[in-house]
Design a protein around this motif. Structure first.
Motif, PDB file in Angstrom:
ATOM      1  N   LYS A 110      29.825  44.309  38.633  1.00 53.51           N
ATOM      2  CA  LYS A 110      31.161  43.892  38.216  1.00 53.51           C
ATOM      3  C   LYS A 110      31.303  42.378  38.396  1.00 53.51           C
ATOM      4  O   LYS A 110      31.140  41.863  39.497  1.00 53.51           O
ATOM      5  CB  LYS A 110      32.239  44.613  39.037  1.00 53.51           C
ATOM      6  N   GLU A 111      31.594  41.696  37.298  1.00 55.43           N
ATOM      7  CA  GLU A 111      31.821  40.249  37.342  1.00 55.43           C
ATOM      8  C   GLU A 111      33.288  39.967  37.059  1.00 55.43           C
ATOM      9  O   GLU A 111      33.876  40.532  36.129  1.00 55.43           O
ATOM     10  CB  GLU A 111      30.945  39.542  36.318  1.00 55.43           C
ATOM     11  N   LEU A 112      33.876  39.089  37.859  1.00 55.81           N
ATOM     12  CA  LEU A 112      35.295  38.760  37.717  1.00 55.81           C
ATOM     13  C   LEU A 112      35.491  37.782  36.568  1.00 55.81           C
ATOM     14  O   LEU A 112      34.916  36.689  36.557  1.00 55.81           O
ATOM     15  CB  LEU A 112      35.816  38.164  39.027  1.00 55.81           C
ATOM     16  N   LEU A 113      36.303  38.166  35.576  1.00 52.04           N
ATOM     17  CA  LEU A 113      36.557  37.325  34.408  1.00 52.04           C
ATOM     18  C   LEU A 113      37.857  36.539  34.517  1.00 52.04           C
ATOM     19  O   LEU A 113      38.033  35.539  33.827  1.00 52.04           O
ATOM     20  CB  LEU A 113      36.625  38.194  33.142  1.00 52.04           C
ATOM     21  N   SER A 114      38.771  36.992  35.364  1.00 49.15           N
ATOM     22  CA  SER A 114      40.092  36.367  35.451  1.00 49.15           C
ATOM     23  C   SER A 114      40.148  35.311  36.543  1.00 49.15           C
ATOM     24  O   SER A 114      39.518  35.460  37.592  1.00 49.15           O
ATOM     25  CB  SER A 114      41.160  37.435  35.703  1.00 49.15           C
ATOM     26  N   PRO A 115      40.917  34.229  36.325  1.00 50.28           N
ATOM     27  CA  PRO A 115      41.070  33.184  37.345  1.00 50.28           C
ATOM     28  C   PRO A 115      42.005  33.634  38.453  1.00 50.28           C
ATOM     29  O   PRO A 115      42.701  34.649  38.312  1.00 50.28           O
ATOM     30  CB  PRO A 115      41.670  32.014  36.541  1.00 50.28           C
ATOM     31  N   PRO A 116      42.053  32.901  39.581  1.00 50.59           N
ATOM     32  CA  PRO A 116      42.852  33.313  40.750  1.00 50.59           C
ATOM     33  C   PRO A 116      44.337  33.494  40.475  1.00 50.59           C
ATOM     34  O   PRO A 116      44.976  34.328  41.102  1.00 50.59           O
ATOM     35  CB  PRO A 116      42.624  32.166  41.742  1.00 50.59           C
ATOM     36  N   SER A 117      44.898  32.726  39.533  1.00 50.53           N
ATOM     37  CA  SER A 117      46.342  32.778  39.302  1.00 50.53           C
ATOM     38  C   SER A 117      46.773  33.958  38.444  1.00 50.53           C
ATOM     39  O   SER A 117      47.955  34.236  38.313  1.00 50.53           O
ATOM     40  CB  SER A 117      46.803  31.482  38.629  1.00 50.53           C
ATOM     41  N   SER A 118      45.816  34.679  37.848  1.00 52.00           N
ATOM     42  CA  SER A 118      46.153  35.739  36.911  1.00 52.00           C
ATOM     43  C   SER A 118      46.765  36.946  37.622  1.00 52.00           C
ATOM     44  O   SER A 118      46.339  37.337  38.704  1.00 52.00           O
ATOM     45  CB  SER A 118      44.893  36.179  36.162  1.00 52.00           C
ATOM     46  N   VAL A 119      47.778  37.550  36.986  1.00 49.67           N
ATOM     47  CA  VAL A 119      48.371  38.777  37.530  1.00 49.67           C
ATOM     48  C   VAL A 119      47.537  39.983  37.128  1.00 49.67           C
ATOM     49  O   VAL A 119      47.744  41.088  37.637  1.00 49.67           O
ATOM     50  CB  VAL A 119      49.828  38.964  37.040  1.00 49.67           C
ATOM     51  N   LEU A 120      46.609  39.784  36.210  1.00 49.91           N
ATOM     52  CA  LEU A 120      45.695  40.840  35.789  1.00 49.91           C
ATOM     53  C   LEU A 120      44.297  40.540  36.300  1.00 49.91           C
ATOM     54  O   LEU A 120      43.923  39.383  36.456  1.00 49.91           O
ATOM     55  CB  LEU A 120      45.655  40.944  34.260  1.00 49.91           C
ATOM     56  N   THR A 121      43.520  41.590  36.557  1.00 46.95           N
ATOM     57  CA  THR A 121      42.137  41.423  36.987  1.00 46.95           C
ATOM     58  C   THR A 121      41.222  41.842  35.843  1.00 46.95           C
ATOM     59  O   THR A 121      41.169  43.021  35.484  1.00 46.95           O
ATOM     60  CB  THR A 121      41.828  42.277  38.226  1.00 46.95           C
TER      61      THR A 121
END
Length: 208
Positions: A114-125
């Motif tokens: 699993k690789e994280l695509l969303s930045p830290p500020s996003s309300v979605l993951t």
């Protein structure tokens, strides 16, 4: 006698022209604050600085004084070095995640990445989930939130609330995360899924 207007927060920031480093630092501070759902006033009060000064720092229009770094980091609940460690080369940004700087989320099941695509500020993951042939989550799991996904490559067997779906490239899905769910790649090639959750990474990584 002319009155002198005092600019709010001048004691908390330096007079030098902000650099790219100031802008990146400000973005990381704002990202950390938003991730913890803290307001400007809350963080400013905890750090002992003015709201105006914190706003200027986050926008990168003022440089952060060293003496403010430690109380600001404490107000955000992070170590000071974590605010300074990331650079532009590390891919740290408030709104963008570069393809070469995705963070991998630890999982328990072999054959799943699993690789994280969303930045830290996003309300979605946002996640890029890769599943090797014959690999999967095993037992079903659930967590808070909602999720949506689309199969980018290969095929996957997705089970939602005991109902089994065979999804192929281009197929998509959406469901409430509190429903028991699991997935397994029964095909002969690696499967890739763009998967979006309303839960945070630490809330969804335990299942797989």
């Amino acid at each position: 006698m002319a009155r002198t207007k005092v600019k709010e927060g001048r004691a908390d920031v330096s007079d030098q022209v902000p650099s790219d480093a100031d802008i990146r630092l400000g973005r990381r501070i704002r990202a950390a604050r938003l991730e913890r759902k803290l307001g400007l006033t809350d963080v400013a009060q905890r750090a002992g600085i003015s709201v105006g000064a914190l706003s200027q720092i986050e926008r990168g229009i003022s440089s952060l004084r060293v003496r403010v770094l430690w109380p600001l980091a404490a107000a955000l609940g992070v170590e000071p070095h974590t605010l300074l460690a990331e650079s532009q080369e590390d891919g740290g940004d408030l709104y963008v995640v570069r393809a070469t700087h995705r963070k991998e989320i630890p999982v328990r099941s072999e054959g799943i990445q699993k690789e994280l695509l969303s930045p830290p500020s996003s309300v979605l993951t946002g996640l890029l989930v890769s599943v090797e042939p014959s690999s999967g989550t095993g037992a079903s799991y659930s967590h808070a939130g909602y999720e949506f996904g689309i199969i980018r490559k290969g095929q996957v067997e997705l089970t939602i609330d005991s109902i089994v779906y065979l999804l192929k490239t281009g197929d998509s899905f959406a469901f409430k995360s509190t429903l028991e769910h699991s997935f397994r790649n029964r095909g002969k090639e690696r499967c890739e899924i763009i998967w979006v959750n309303t839960a945070k990474p630490n809330e969804i990584s335990n299942g797989a």
